[in-house]
Each structure stands twice: as structure tokens, then as C-alpha cells.
Design an enzyme around this catalytic site. Sequence first.
Site, PDB file in Angstrom:
ATOM      1  N   ASP A   1      -4.564  29.487 -19.029  1.00 52.08           N
ATOM      2  CA  ASP A   1      -4.553  29.728 -20.478  1.00 52.08           C
ATOM      3  C   ASP A   1      -5.205  28.596 -21.227  1.00 52.08           C
ATOM      4  OD1 ASP A   1      -2.051  31.013 -19.098  1.00 52.08           O
ATOM      5  OD2 ASP A   1      -2.499  32.207 -20.874  1.00 52.08           O
TER       6      ASP A   1
ATOM      7  N   LYS B   1       0.820  30.340 -16.337  1.00 51.87           N
ATOM      8  CA  LYS B   1       2.172  30.888 -16.360  1.00 51.87           C
ATOM      9  C   LYS B   1       3.159  30.037 -15.570  1.00 51.87           C
ATOM     10  CE  LYS B   1       3.033  33.761 -18.224  1.00 51.87           C
ATOM     11  NZ  LYS B   1       3.542  33.853 -19.610  1.00 51.87           N
TER      12      LYS B   1
HETATM   13  C1  LIG Z   1      -6.976  35.206 -17.676  1.00 55.17           C
HETATM   14  S1  LIG Z   1      -5.706  34.514 -18.585  1.00 55.17           S
HETATM   15  C2  LIG Z   1      -4.351  35.001 -17.603  1.00 55.17           C
HETATM   16  C3  LIG Z   1      -3.146  34.161 -17.846  1.00 55.17           C
HETATM   17  O1  LIG Z   1      -2.459  34.577 -19.024  1.00 55.17           O
HETATM   18  C4  LIG Z   1      -1.103  34.826 -18.673  1.00 55.17           C
HETATM   19  O2  LIG Z   1      -0.231  34.430 -19.680  1.00 55.17           O
HETATM   20  P1  LIG Z   1       0.363  35.562 -20.691  1.00 55.17           P
HETATM   21  O3  LIG Z   1       0.502  36.820 -19.904  1.00 55.17           O
HETATM   22  O4  LIG Z   1       1.673  34.976 -21.155  1.00 55.17           O
HETATM   23  O5  LIG Z   1      -0.646  35.693 -21.813  1.00 55.17           O
HETATM   24  C5  LIG Z   1      -0.871  34.035 -17.404  1.00 55.17           C
HETATM   25  O6  LIG Z   1      -0.697  32.661 -17.663  1.00 55.17           O
HETATM   26  C6  LIG Z   1      -2.170  34.312 -16.713  1.00 55.17           C
HETATM   27  O7  LIG Z   1      -2.486  33.472 -15.644  1.00 55.17           O
END
Ligand SMILES: CSC[C@H]1O[C@H](OP(=O)(O)O)[C@H](O)[C@@H]1O
Length: 367
Positions: free
Chosen positions: A244, A255
Site C-alpha cells: 500500500d 496488510k
Molecule cells: C495492490 S494493493 C493490495 C493491498 O491492499 C490491501 O489492503 P486493503 O485491502 O486494506 O486496501 C492489502 O494490503 C493488499 O496487499
Amino acid sequence: MKINGQAYRTIWLAQDGWRVCVIDQTRLPFRFETLTLGSTGQAAEAIRSMVVRGAPLIGATAAYGVALAMREDPSDAGLEAALALLGATRPTAVNLHWALSRMRARLIGLKARSRAQAAYAEAALLCDEDVALCRAIGEHGLTVISGIAARKPAGEPINILTHCNAGWLATVDWGTALAPIYMAHDAGIPVHVWVDETRPRNQGAALTAYELGGHGVPHTVISDNAGGHLMQHGQVDMVIVGTDRTTATGDVANKIGTYLKALAAHDNGVPFYVALPSPTIDWSLRDGLREIPIEERSSREVTHLSGLSETGEVEQVRVVAPGSNAANPAFDVTPARLVTGLITERGIAPASSEGLAKLFPDLAGAA
Ligand SMILES: CSC[C@H]1O[C@H](OP(=O)(O)O)[C@H](O)[C@@H]1O
């Protein structure tokens, strides 16, 4: 990507040419439903509530949120208010702030009457670029998987562990961490994916498994705590995750739980790759642990689980003892020293300021 044979992106314009359609990812994998966003507020709520999520898709949704705002009020005050509203939705994914800065730069010098059309065009361009960036990540990541395949007995599957969802649902299309996996599968390289369920929101079990199943990629969902054991027993050939926000020195926010996977990979000599498009690099930061803001989400995401009941209804159930507190940091930071390589649209960089500056001299130098 395709869902039941129909090609989708995660975000697209409605037939009316101005409202914005998205897949409601809070309903997957049991219901495929779309939402039509008709205001900046609805776009902001879609990001905040994780109807849309994933750093690149958050950026794309914010870009269209600005376009919706310019239909409502294209004044300077209207623009600044939209940027503030959207910018306050989620703190960790830098693509949000990158997209909003890009939209502001495109619009601020225009006459108000020209802003709506320009905003929609820029949002569409940003989405098309994201598709191309993620496709390129897939192609570069494919070389890593092919290299591992060449060192394994012919026909033996390459076992890849991934965490959360960094597939096409996290971007406009293709994904980041999953893009190389799709390309390897489509090229006939036998891959198998260990899918971390990824508590507390279970984006792995719900979204990554849904994606891989839909594309016919062999996969096995595992509890978050199983990855280290599998690595100890030689059942993981590589780890690949998304991010992110990655600092100019290669520290990676992703995450919650990613750091623990990186530690286990390091301890077992398993290559640990991070896939990212350059808008996910925050060139202004050098110390991820101290500088990357970590989102704290509702404790209810820990105390409750959503799932399909025996009667086919999607329900929430409490899984934590009544009265107990719950904490919910949504991301953690993996230090660059635990990262084998950063798979970007321009190639694979060592997780270091030198490695990133060599691939992106134009961006590193502009920071
Ligand atoms: C390609 S970004 C994916 C990344 O985003 C997710 O976080 P969230 O679902 O909370 O927006 C997670 O960290 C993924 O690895």
C-alpha cells in the site's frame, strides 16, 4: 479479468457517461453485486467502507470521486473540498494521495467550466495506465516464476504463498502480486498458490481465492499461521505480496501479517517479493516503520466474521468472547532487509534506495 466468461475491470463509467460503477467487494465471494456512485460522498464512502480497496483501486476511485465533484461544484472551493473529503478516507495507501495530487495538478489551472470534462478524462487515463502498469508487473514477475520453474523437476508445481488480496480486485485490472501468477498459469507453467486467509477481513479467503478460482489457478486457502510451517517443510518456493505504500528505501507497508511472513521467509531462505506499480512508492519517506501511517480499523472487524449460513444467507457472527476488547491495526511494515526484490512495471529492483533510484531516476530525483 473475467467473471463467468465476462470481462470486467473493477471500475467503469455507467451508461449515462458520468456515474461510476464499482464491484461491491464487501459482498464477495458469495454475492457479485455492483454499486453505482453518483457523488463525491458516495465515492468517499466506498473507499472508507472497503467496497473498493487495494491501493491502485483506491487511487482510481478517488480520481473519479474528483470528477464527480467537478460536476457538482467545479469552483476552487469545490475542488479543495473534494480533495479533503477523499483524502481523509484511508491513511496508508499512498496511491490515494498520489491520485488526488495528480487530479489537482490537472485541474487547478483550468477554468471552472472546463474542469468536469478534464477530470473525467484524467481519471480514465489513470485507470488505463494502471492496467498497463500491472500488466508490465506481471511480465517482469513472470521471469522470477520461470526462473524457479527451471530449477524444479519438470511438471512439479511452483508453490507460491501470497497474503491478503493483491489481485485484479485490488487494481483496475491484472493486479500486482497476482499478475505474474496469472501470466505463469496462462503460459502453462504449473503454479499452486497458498492463499493466506488474512484475518481479520479475510481478503485472502474471500477475494484472492475467488479470483484464482475464477481463473482456474490451483490454490489452497490456509490459516495465516500456517505459512511458517509450510516454509519450514520446503512447501513454499516463493512469497509474493502487494503493498500500500513503499518508501524510497524499500520498506514495505502491507496488510497486517505481511511482516510475519517476511520473517518466516527470511528464516527459511524463501525468496520474498513485493509487487508494486510506481505510484505506490512514496519517494518522500525513508523510514517506513516510523513514517508510514498505519490505519486502525474498527474492532468489530476482529470480533465478528461474515460468512454464508447453512441457509445460504450472508451473515455476521461474533467470534470473540463478549466483553473482550479487540485491536485492529490494518497494516504493518516489512523492513527492506527482508525483501528479496521489488517487482515494478520497469523491472525488478533490489529493496534499496539505490535499487529504486536506478529504475526510477526521474521519480527519485524529483522527490
Ligand atoms: C495492490 S494493493 C493490495 C493491498 O491492499 C490491501 O489492503 P486493503 O485491502 O486494506 O486496501 C492489502 O494490503 C493488499 O496487499
